[in-house]
Enzyme design. Structure first.
Site, PDB file in Angstrom:
ATOM      1  CB  SER A 184      -7.519  11.632  -0.192  1.00  0.00           C
ATOM      2  OG  SER A 184      -6.958  10.413  -0.660  1.00  0.00           O
ATOM      3  CE1 TYR A 194      -3.005  14.346  -0.941  1.00  0.00           C
ATOM      4  CE2 TYR A 194      -3.478  12.024  -0.551  1.00  0.00           C
ATOM      5  CZ  TYR A 194      -3.788  13.218  -1.170  1.00  0.00           C
ATOM      6  OH  TYR A 194      -4.883  13.296  -2.005  1.00  0.00           O
TER       7      TYR A 194
END
Ligand code: NAP
Length: 248
Positions: free
Chosen positions: A143, A157
């Site tokens: 990501s 995350y």
């Protein structure tokens, strides 16, 4: 060439679903992993079969090693493995680090990091020429959070995706001479259900002004990059991380 097998973890929805459909169009037999949404996984399989492709749905929570072993055994029944797409991943609800429980952080790492590494382990055992395999491709879903750090949102995350970047580079080197290419995609803001699971269904659209292209991306735009990495057109690409993020 028909009937190379590809596993997509979290293939029931979002980016994984789009990747499963795109891989089937490129004549892969697709193993669609899902955590709990059997109906969504079955729908992906039905859509592939309706276009004369081949797919199976297999329940696999990547936070659970025995589920991972079941997933790969099911794939073995389907044919020789040629590609693993390590797509399954979760976010947490928006939070500062001061408010994060140990359980939340452990779950994040178990699913996003340990799950991806264990799936890669099983794929390497099958695809590496060192183990008598014919080579293959592993694509990990990172990501842009790995670069941006996601302050005040979910640094846990972001850290899990930073781990995926390091893992991609290292594993790529480890198996480069064994017929396996390893790459990662760093998606930007993509229009999927993941934002709702973080408690903010509108997050991607709300932040789209921060994207140089001024729009969110689609799951299909990520899938297109993944199937390129899977293809022979990317035959000299390994240990590489590709941003697909509208410039973010
Ligand atoms: P999504 O829409 O929330 O879909 C998640 C998929 O993963 C579903 O198929 C879900 O299965 C499955 N899944 C969830 N937890 C799982 C678990 N423990 N074990 C196995 N499968 C599990 O997610 P997405 O947006 O497509 O994201 C896919 C990947 O891209 C993730 O790794 C995510 O971090 C990454 N990514 C997404 C974005 C974005 O903006 N969307 C940006 C950057 C990176 P069920 O259907 O059974 O629940």
């Amino acid at each position: 060439m028909m009937h190379k097998v590809c596993i997509v973890t979290g293939g029931s929805r979002g980016i994984g679903r789009a990747t499963a459909l795109a891989a089937a169009k490129r004549r892969y037999k697709v193993v669609v992993g899902y955590a709990s949404n059997k109906a969504a996984a079955d729908e992906v399989v039905a859509q592939i079969e309706s276009s004369n492709g081949k797919a199976i749905a297999v329940k696999c929570d990547v936070g659970n090693e025995s589920d991972i072993l079941t997933l790969f055994k099911a794939a073995d029944q389907f044919g020789p493995l040629a590609a693993l797409i390590n797509n399954a991943g979760i976010v947490g609800v928006t939070s500062r680090v001061d408010d994060m429980s140990a359980e939340r952080i452990q779950r994040m790492m178990a699913i996003n990091v340990t799950g991806s590494i264990l799936c890669a382990r099983e794929a390497v055992k099958r695809m590496s020429t060192r183990h008598g395999g014919k080579g293959g491709v592993i694509v990990n879903l990172s990501s842009v959070a790995a670069k941006l750090g996601s302050p005040n949102t979910y640094v846990d995350y972001a850290a899990s995706k930073g781990a995926i970047d390091s893992f991609t580079v290292g594993l790529g080197y480890e198996v480069a001479n064994e017929g396996i290419r390893v790459a990662a995609i760093r998606p930007g803001l993509i229009d999927t259900d993941i934002h709702a699971s973080g408690g903010e269904p509108d997050r991607a659209h709300r932040l789209s002004h921060m994207v140089p292209m001024k729009r969110v991306g689609t799951a299909e735009e990520i899938a297109n990059a993944i199937v390129w990495l899977m293809s022979d057109d990317a035959s000299y690409v390994t240990s590489a991380i590709l941003d697909v993020s509208g410039g973010r």
